[in-house]
Design a protein around this motif. Structure first.
Motif, PDB file in Angstrom:
ATOM      1  N   MET A 199       0.861  -1.177  -0.097  1.00 39.14           N
ATOM      2  CA  MET A 199      -0.002  -0.008   0.013  1.00 39.14           C
ATOM      3  C   MET A 199       0.931   1.233  -0.123  1.00 39.14           C
ATOM      4  O   MET A 199       1.990   1.270   0.289  1.00 39.14           O
ATOM      5  CB  MET A 199      -0.873  -0.049   1.312  1.00 39.14           C
ATOM      6  N   LEU A 200       0.258   2.310  -0.412  1.00 42.12           N
ATOM      7  CA  LEU A 200       0.958   3.379  -0.342  1.00 42.12           C
ATOM      8  C   LEU A 200       1.328   4.093   0.963  1.00 42.12           C
ATOM      9  O   LEU A 200       0.607   3.926   1.904  1.00 42.12           O
ATOM     10  CB  LEU A 200       0.025   4.767  -0.842  1.00 42.12           C
ATOM     11  N   ASP A 250       2.781   4.303  -7.353  1.00 42.82           N
ATOM     12  CA  ASP A 250       2.105   2.996  -7.178  1.00 42.82           C
ATOM     13  C   ASP A 250       1.933   2.516  -5.827  1.00 42.82           C
ATOM     14  O   ASP A 250       2.300   3.279  -4.899  1.00 42.82           O
ATOM     15  CB  ASP A 250       2.820   1.829  -7.909  1.00 42.82           C
ATOM     16  N   ASP A 251       1.400   1.445  -5.688  1.00 40.11           N
ATOM     17  CA  ASP A 251       1.057   1.344  -4.123  1.00 40.11           C
ATOM     18  C   ASP A 251       2.246   0.692  -3.414  1.00 40.11           C
ATOM     19  O   ASP A 251       1.991   0.358  -2.172  1.00 40.11           O
ATOM     20  CB  ASP A 251       0.012  -0.083  -4.152  1.00 40.11           C
ATOM     21  N   LYS A 275      -5.877   1.572   2.204  1.00 42.63           N
ATOM     22  CA  LYS A 275      -4.890   1.595   1.112  1.00 42.63           C
ATOM     23  C   LYS A 275      -3.546   2.507   1.432  1.00 42.63           C
ATOM     24  O   LYS A 275      -2.888   3.057   0.339  1.00 42.63           O
ATOM     25  CB  LYS A 275      -5.521   1.844  -0.300  1.00 42.63           C
TER      26      LYS A 275
END
Length: 222
Positions: free
Chosen positions: A1-2, A169-170, A81
Motif C-alpha cells: 500500500m502507499l 504505485d501502491d 490503502k
C-alpha cells in the motif's frame, strides 16, 4: 500500500534543556503535569524556545494535528490503502494503525499524544491504534522498503499534484514536511528517489496532503 511520512514533524514533549524556564514552570503548574508530559508548543513556550536547535521547525503540534486529520478522514485510509507515519524532529516515529479516529478537537488530540509519548502505545480492545519508538527517517524508509520515495518541497523539480500522482504505485512512499518553516535536512533528502515542487508558494502540510492524496485516489478509485 502507499506510505505517507510526515517528516521532521514539529511534535515532541518539552525537552530537558527547557525545564527551568519560567514559561515552562508556569505551564506545568497550570496543567498540573511534569514538563516531560507536556507537548512543546510555541504558543506557550515561545520564550523558552529561543536559540534551541532547529527552532523554526519545532513547537507546532497543531500542524501535525491538521495533517493527520486530513490523511485519516478520506476513502484511501478508510479502505486501508495507505499507511501513515509521523517522523519527528528528534528521530522518533509514530505509526498510525487501521481505523484510528483522530480527535477533531485539538485539546483532545493534545491529551492523546501526550499519553502516547508517556506510554509508548495506545490500544483499544487489544488493537494497537498508535505507537511510538526511537527511529531515524532512514531506518523508517528501510523498514518500509518502498519502490520509490517521493518528496514534496519548493526546492524540488516543478510538477503538479496530478502529474506526481500518475508516477505513484501502491509500493511508493510520499514524504511531506511536518514543520512550519525551512526545508528538509540533507539526511532526509538523501533518501528521496524524486523531489518535486508543486508551486513557488509554500503550502502548509495539511493542504499538500489533502491535494496529493486526492489526486492519488483518483488514479485508483476513478
Amino acid at each position: 500500500m502507499l506510505s505517507l511520512i510526515l517528516a521532521e514533524s514539529s511534535i515532541e514533549t518539552i525537552p530537558n534543556e527547557m525545564k527551568d524556564h519560567p514559561s515552562v514552570i508556569s505551564h506545568e503548574r497550570k496543567l498540573g503535569k511534569d514538563y516531560s508530559e507536556i507537548l512543546l508548543d510555541n504558543s506557550w513556550h515561545f520564550a523558552a524556545m529561543k536559540g534551541i536547535k532547529n527552532e523554526i521547525k519545532r513547537g507546532r503540534p497543531d500542524l501535525v494535528h491538521f495533517s493527520i486529520l486530513e490523511a485519516t478522514t478520506i476513502p484511501l485510509y478508510y479502505e486501508n490503502k495507505i499507511k501513515i507515519f509521523i517522523h519527528t524532529i528528534n528521530d522518533k516515529v509514530i505509526s498510525i494503525g487501521e481505523n484510528v479516529h483522530i480527535p477533531k478537537s485539538y485539546h483532545r488530540f493534545e491529551g492523546l499524544f501526550e499519553k502516547l509519548f508517556l506510554e509508548k502505545k495506545i490500544t483499544v480492545n487489544d488493537n494497537e491504534l498508535l505507537s511510538i519508538k526511537d527511529q531515524s527517517f532512514s531506518e523508517l524508509v528501510n523498514q518500509i522498503n518502498p519502490s520509490k520515495v517521493v518528496g514534496l518541497s519548493t526546492t524540488g523539480k516543478t510538477s503538479s499534484f496530478e502529474k506526481i500522482s500518475t508516477t505513484l504505485d501502491d509500493d511508493s512512499c510520499v514524504v511531506i514536511g511536518g514543520f512550519q518553516k525551512g526545508h528538509f535536512s540533507d539526511s532526509i533528502k538523501n533518501k528521496f528517489t524524486d523531489l518535486f515542487s508543486v508551486g513557488e508558494t509554500s503550502l502548509e502540510a495539511h493542504v499538500v496532503i489533502a491535494r496529493m492524496l486526492y489526486e492519488y485516489e483518483k488514479t485508483i478509485f476513478m
